[in-house]
Design an enzyme around this catalytic site. Structure first.
Site, PDB file in Angstrom:
ATOM      1  N   CYS A  51      64.528 -47.825  39.140  1.00  0.00           N
ATOM      2  CA  CYS A  51      65.914 -47.421  38.871  1.00  0.00           C
ATOM      3  C   CYS A  51      66.003 -46.627  37.579  1.00  0.00           C
ATOM      4  O   CYS A  51      66.027 -47.204  36.482  1.00  0.00           O
ATOM      5  CB  CYS A  51      66.798 -48.665  38.800  1.00  0.00           C
ATOM      6  SG  CYS A  51      68.502 -48.271  38.423  1.00  0.00           S
ATOM      7  N   CYS A  61      69.011 -47.317  35.409  1.00  0.00           N
ATOM      8  CA  CYS A  61      68.990 -48.599  34.695  1.00  0.00           C
ATOM      9  C   CYS A  61      68.032 -48.539  33.510  1.00  0.00           C
ATOM     10  O   CYS A  61      68.339 -49.040  32.441  1.00  0.00           O
ATOM     11  CB  CYS A  61      68.508 -49.743  35.587  1.00  0.00           C
ATOM     12  SG  CYS A  61      69.146 -49.745  37.242  1.00  0.00           S
ATOM     13  N   ASP A  62      66.869 -47.958  33.701  1.00  0.00           N
ATOM     14  CA  ASP A  62      65.781 -48.076  32.708  1.00  0.00           C
ATOM     15  C   ASP A  62      65.453 -46.776  31.973  1.00  0.00           C
ATOM     16  O   ASP A  62      64.659 -46.796  31.028  1.00  0.00           O
ATOM     17  CB  ASP A  62      64.502 -48.574  33.410  1.00  0.00           C
ATOM     18  CG  ASP A  62      64.717 -49.909  34.098  1.00  0.00           C
ATOM     19  OD1 ASP A  62      65.546 -50.685  33.603  1.00  0.00           O
ATOM     20  OD2 ASP A  62      64.070 -50.162  35.126  1.00  0.00           O
TER      21      ASP A  62
END
Ligand code: NDP
Length: 304
Positions: free
Chosen positions: A133, A136-137
């Site tokens: 992701c 997200c990261d």
């Protein structure tokens, strides 16, 4: 808990839309969600630019808006992980880790999850350089070099997003042609810090406790090349979350639960909406459409 007319399993766009339509149709409905937060995969999407009327909306915000809409209508939600679904005489029994639930009809809107590459050390390096992701990261890799694996919409969107944050982004794709939408491709190919690594697959992930590189292999020449990266974002497609219904209704060879646009599966009273359904286009807009269609099918079924 008393038997419901309808249980909706999953609270992504499909499940939440079904919940909104169910409430408006005055059905006695319960939504069972695995995570504490509704929205599904949308929550991890940086920007959604193809949902009519909401250009460029942040995915997290969109997920929240869907949930707020359901809350406003008084939809009941429970957080539980369902581990088994069985057919009863006139409905379904769902066994969860916290409770058991019964309903006359069931809409499965469990979505799909990221496919892994299946490489040795992949699982142990998750969160240590391996991610599924980018939104997200990605921020953890600001100013660093990373790679994206895949050639679909997600891979290209991720690479564009990462190229804004990272020093260099390699896109490793097993063919010489991207599957992603042409408009996305044009954005990617115009970015100066993106290098396409065509016709190549990842053979090895290296690094002790933390990823420090990839070994990629050319599919035709078998020539190997090392990419020194701190992060790899795997975007090689999705797998349907259909384990729970495997014995109950027909699935296709990819594991998707078979149904037309009406969401009617081969099992009476069992309906399906969203990414877990067999369909040509998995998008938020088709997921919400499924959710609405399913409620019409549920109403007809309950009237019978
Ligand atoms: P896709 O299935 O579209 O793409 C998967 C990509 O990964 C393909 O390029 C495929 O290669 C490659 N791949 C698959 N398996 C492997 C493997 N084992 N090793 C290396 N490469 C592999 O999945 P996405 O996750 O990108 O998208 C899922 C769905 O969501 C799609 O329908 C997409 O259109 C939709 N979507 C739409 C968005 C939008 O419109 N804004 C945003 C995000 C997703 P190959 O091409 O050779 O098959």
């Amino acid at each position: 808990m008393e038997k419901k007319q309808l249980i909706i399993l999953g609270s992504g766009p499909a499940g939440l839309t079904a919940a909104i339509y169910a409430k408006r149709a005055e059905l006695d409905v319960l939504v069972v969600e695995k995570n504490m937060m509704s929205g599904g995969q949308v929550l991890n999407t940086y920007e959604v630019d193809n949902y009519p009327g909401l250009p460029g909306i942040n995915g997290f915000e969109m997920g929240m808006k869907f949930r707020e809409h359901a809350d406003r209508l008084g939809v009941t939600f429970v957080s539980d992980e369902i581990t088994g679904v069985e057919k009863t005489e006139d409905g379904f029994r769902l066994s969860g880790t916290s409770d058991t639930y019964e309903s006359r009809t069931l809409i499965v809107a469990t979505g799909a999850t990221h496919r892994h590459l299946g490489l040795a050390r992949e699982e142990e390096l998750i969160g240590r350089g391996v991610s599924y992701c980018a939104t997200c990261d990605g921020a953890f890799f600001r100013g660093r070099d990373v790679a994206v694996v895949g050639g679909g919409d997600v891979a290209v969107e991720d690479a564009v997003f990462l190229a804004r944050l990272c020093r260099k982004v390699y896109v490793v794709h097993r063919r010489h042609e991207l599957r992603a939408a042409k408009s996305l491709q044009a954005r990617l190919l115009s970015m100066e810090n993106v290098e396409m690594v065509w016709d190549s697959v990842v053979k090895e992930l290296t690094g002790e406790d933390q990823l420090d590189g990839l070994v990629v292999s050319h599919v035709k020449t078998k020539e190997e090349r090392r990419l020194e990266v701190d992060g790899v974002f795997v975007a090689v497609g999705i797998l349907p979350n259909s384990d729970l219904t495997m014995g109950l209704a027909d699935h296709d060879e990819g594991g998707y639960l078979k149904a037309g646009e009406d969401g009617i599966t081969s099992a009476p009273g069992l309906f399906v909406a969203g990414d877990v359904r067999t369909k040509p286009l998995r998008q938020i807009v088709t997921a919400v459409s499924d959710g609405a269609n399913c409620i019409t099918s549920v109403e007809r079924y309950l009237e019978q």
